[in-house]
Design a protein around this motif. Structure first.
Motif, short mmCIF file in Angstrom:
data_model
loop_
_atom_site.label_atom_id
_atom_site.label_comp_id
_atom_site.label_asym_id
_atom_site.label_seq_id
_atom_site.Cartn_x
_atom_site.Cartn_y
_atom_site.Cartn_z
N GLU A 246 2.28 -3.28 -1.32
CA GLU A 246 0.94 -2.88 -0.90
C GLU A 246 0.94 -1.40 -0.51
O GLU A 246 1.86 -0.89 0.12
N PRO A 249 -0.51 1.95 -5.29
CA PRO A 249 -1.16 1.73 -6.59
C PRO A 249 -0.56 2.65 -7.65
O PRO A 249 0.12 3.62 -7.29
N PHE A 251 -1.61 -1.18 -9.29
CA PHE A 251 -1.01 -2.49 -9.14
C PHE A 251 -0.95 -3.21 -10.48
O PHE A 251 -1.71 -2.91 -11.40
N ASP A 256 -5.09 -6.95 -8.87
CA ASP A 256 -6.05 -6.07 -8.20
C ASP A 256 -7.42 -6.32 -8.82
O ASP A 256 -8.05 -5.43 -9.39
N ARG A 264 -5.93 -10.13 -4.92
CA ARG A 264 -5.52 -8.89 -4.28
C ARG A 264 -4.07 -8.97 -3.83
O ARG A 264 -3.70 -8.43 -2.79
N HIS A 266 -1.78 -7.39 -5.08
CA HIS A 266 -1.38 -5.98 -5.09
C HIS A 266 0.13 -5.80 -5.30
O HIS A 266 0.80 -5.13 -4.52
#
Length: 495
Positions: A246, A249, A251, A256, A264, A266
Motif C-alpha cells: 500500500e 502505486p 497497483f 485498484d 482495493r 492495492h
C-alpha cells in the motif's frame, strides 16, 4: 518424435517458461528430470514487463491484459516501415485458432518481451539437439505468413515513449512502445517461414510465457507434457497493507478497482513479495501474492466481501502441500492501527490520550492473541511442508520521538513495540506446541536492520510515506525504499 500441443486458454494465466538466469520459476507439476530439457521447462502463473527500462526495478503484471493494453488506441506513428495491420493480424490469430508465442528475453537492454505468431493452427516449435549445442525454433507451414514484434514494453523510458530522439520505433497513444518495428509477413503457397529461432547460446536468456504451438523434441526424448494450468504456488505471500505494498502505486491489475466490483487490495509490484519472487538467489518458484490492504486475521482465514478481502476469499486458500515458503504481516488492522495512525495526524495520541489507551487495550486483549495463534496454526496446517515467516512492523518513529509537523509521534513507538511483542508471543505459543516448528518470527527492528535510522522525521531519508492528503490510505506505509528493506529482512531469514 513426440509432439505436445499447449492447451489454448482465453487469458495468459497459464504459462510455460524456460529456466532463465535472472528469474527462476519452479512448478511442482513438472515431472522429475529425465533429461536436460526437463530441467529447462517450468511454469509460472504470471507474466511481467519492466516499466522503467534499464533500471529494472518497476514490474507490471500483464498476464491477462497484454493484448488489450497493446491494442488500446493503437496508432502507428513511425515512418520506419512498420506494419499498420499488426494488431489486426494479432487479433485474427487469436480469434481463428492460430499459433501465438510470447517470450521474455533478458538482454543488455534489460528485460524485453517478444511476440510472434502465425495463422497456421499446426505451426510447431522444436528443440534441436541437446541443450548445450542445440536451439529452439518455430515454423509456419507453406501458405501461412507470420507476425513478430520485439521489445514490447510499457513506457520503458518515461513519458509516452513517442519522442523521435530515441531512434526508430513505433508507439501508441496509450504509451505502449514497440521498438524494432513490428512485422507482418504474408504467406505464399510454396514457402515455409521460420517464425522464431533461438540459438543454444541464447536459450538460458529466455522465459517462455505463452506458447500456443505444437512442440517437438529431439529423437529419443520422451518428453513431458508441459503444464497449461496455473501451478500450485510454492511461495505464498500473505498479509495486510504492509505486505501488499500500500502506498506504492501503480497497483497490479484488478486490485485498484472501484464500482460494483470494488477491490482495493492495492498489491504493488514494488512490494517485498514481488522483490523476493524475482530474486533468483532465493528460487522461490511459482508465487501466489494474496496479501491485501485492510486484511485482518479474520479475512486471512475466512475472506469476505468488504475491506481486507474484497470478495477474493480466504488468503489461506492459496496454501497447498506444494507450498514451501509463506511470508506474512498481520494484526495491525485487528487492533485498529490504521485508525490510530490517522488520529495521530489530526490530534494528540500519545500516552494518556483516549486513542492511545484504546489501541493498547486492543493489543493486550486476549482475544487478539488467540486470533494470531489460530491464524498461524491454520497456515501451518494448510501448508504442511512450508516454512512460515511472520514479521513484525518496522518502527515509524524512534522511542524518543516528539511531534513532527501535524503528526504526534510520541506514542507510535510504544504502540508498535507492544504490537510486535504480542505477535512474537503468539509465534512462541505456536512454536511451543510444534517441537519441529516451521514457524519463524522476523524482527524488522533488530540491531543491524536496514530500517534503523530511516524513521519519520529523522532529518534524513525515510522508509515511510508521509501524510498524503490525496490518498489517505497511502500515509505512514513503507515506501519503495521501505519495501526493499523489508525484502532484505525476509531474504536474510529465508536464506
Amino acid at each position: 518424435m513426440r509432439k505436445n500441443k499447449f492447451t489454448r486458454t482465453p487469458v495468459m494465466l497459464a504459462v510455460a517458461s524456460l529456466l532463465a538466469s535472472l528469474v527462476v520459476f519452479v512448478s511442482s507439476g513438472t515431472a522429475s528430470a529425465t533429461s536436460d530439457y526437463d530441467n529447462l521447462i517450468h511454469t509460472s502463473p504470471s507474466l511481467y514487463v519492466y516499466t522503467d527500462g534499464a533500471a529494472k526495478s518497476q514490474k507490471m503484471d500483464i498476464s491477462a491484459s497484454w493484448l488489450e493494453d497493446l491494442g488500446q488506441t493503437y496508432t502507428m506513428r513511425s515512418t520506419q516501415g512498420s506494419s499498420p495491420n499488426f494488431m489486426s493480424e494479432l487479433r485474427d490469430i487469436k480469434a481463428s485458432g492460430g499459433s501465438l508465442g510470447v517470450v521474455m528475453h533478458k538482454s543488455t537492454d534489460g528485460i524485453n518481451v517478444e511476440i510472434f505468431g502465425t495463422r497456421d493452427p499446426d505451426a510447431y516449435c522444436e528443440f534441436t539437439g541437446d541443450v548445450a549445442s542445440g536451439g529452439f525454433g518455430c515454423m509456419a507451414h507453406p501458405g501461412f505468413g507470420y507476425i513478430s514484434a520485439e521489445y514490447f514494453t510499457h513506457n520503458s523510458y518515461g513519458g509516452n515513449g513517442c519522442g523521435w530522439w530515441w531512434g526508430p520505433y513505433t508507439c501508441s497513444d496509450n504509451g505502449m512502445n514497440i521498438y524494432m518495428s513490428p512485422t507482418v509477413q504474408s504467406g505464399t503457397p510454396n514457402t515455409a517461414y521460420q517464425v522464431k529461432w533461438i540459438s543454444n547460446t541464447e536459450i538460458s536468456n529466455y522465459m517462455f510465457y505463452y506458447i500456443d504451438f505444437d512442440i517437438t523434441y529431439p529423437t529419443g526424448y520422451d518428453g513431458v507434457r508441459i503444464p497449461t494450468q496455473q501451478p500450485n504456488a510454492t511461495y505464498v505471500a500473505m498479509g495486510d497493507s504492509f505486505s501488499a505494498g500500500e502506498g506504492n502505486p501503480p497497483f497490479e491489475s484488478g486490485t485498484d478497482v472501484g464500482g460494483t466490483n470494488e477491490n482495493r487490495c492495492h498489491r504493488s509490484s514494488k512490494a517485498y513479495p514481488r522483490l523476493l519472487e524475482f530474486d533468483s538467489s532465493l528460487n522461490l518458484g511459482s508465487t501466489a501474492f494474496v496479501a491485501c490492504s485492510g486484511a485482518t486475521t479474520n479475512t486471512v482465514l475466512n475472506g469476505g466481501s468488504a475491506e481486507g478481502s474484497w470478495g477474493e476469499g480466504p488468503q489461506t486458500a492459496a496454501l497447498t502441500n506444494d507450498t514451501q515458503v509463506v511470508t506474512i504481516t498481520i494484526g495491525g488492522n485487528d487492533v485498529g492501527f490504521a485508525d490510530y495512525a490517522f488520529m495521530c495526524t489530526t490530534a494528540l495520541c500519545g500516552p494518556g490520550s483516549f486513542d492511545y489507551t484504546q489501541i493498547m487495550g486492543a493489543i493486550n486483549d486476549p482475544d487478539f492473541f488467540d486470533h494470531l495463534v489460530q491464524t498461524y496454526e491454520t497456515i501451518l496446517a494448510d501448508a504442511p511442508n512450508a516454512q512460515v515467516y511472520v514479521s513484525g512492523y518496522p518502527f515509524l518513529a524512534t522511542q524518543d520521538s516528539d511531534t513532527c509537523g501535524q503528526m504526534d509521534l510520541t506514542g507510535a513507538w510504544a504502540v508498535q513495540d507492544q504490537l510486535n511483542a504480542v505477535t512474537w508471543d503468539a509465534v512462541k505459543e505456536v512454536q511451543g506446541t510444534n517441537p519441529a516448528t516451521r514457524l519463524h518470527y522476523i524482527d524488522p527492528n533488530k540491531t543491524g536492520s536496514p530500517f534503523i535510522g530511516k524513521h519519520l522525521c529523522n532529518g534524513g531519508p525515510s522508509d515511510f510515506n508521509g501524510i498524503d492528503t490525496s490518498h489517505q490510505e497511502y500515509s505512514l506505509h513503507p515506501n519503495a525504499g521501505g519495501q526493499e528493506d523489508y525484502a532484505s529482512v525476509f531474504k536474510e531469514a529465508i536464506s
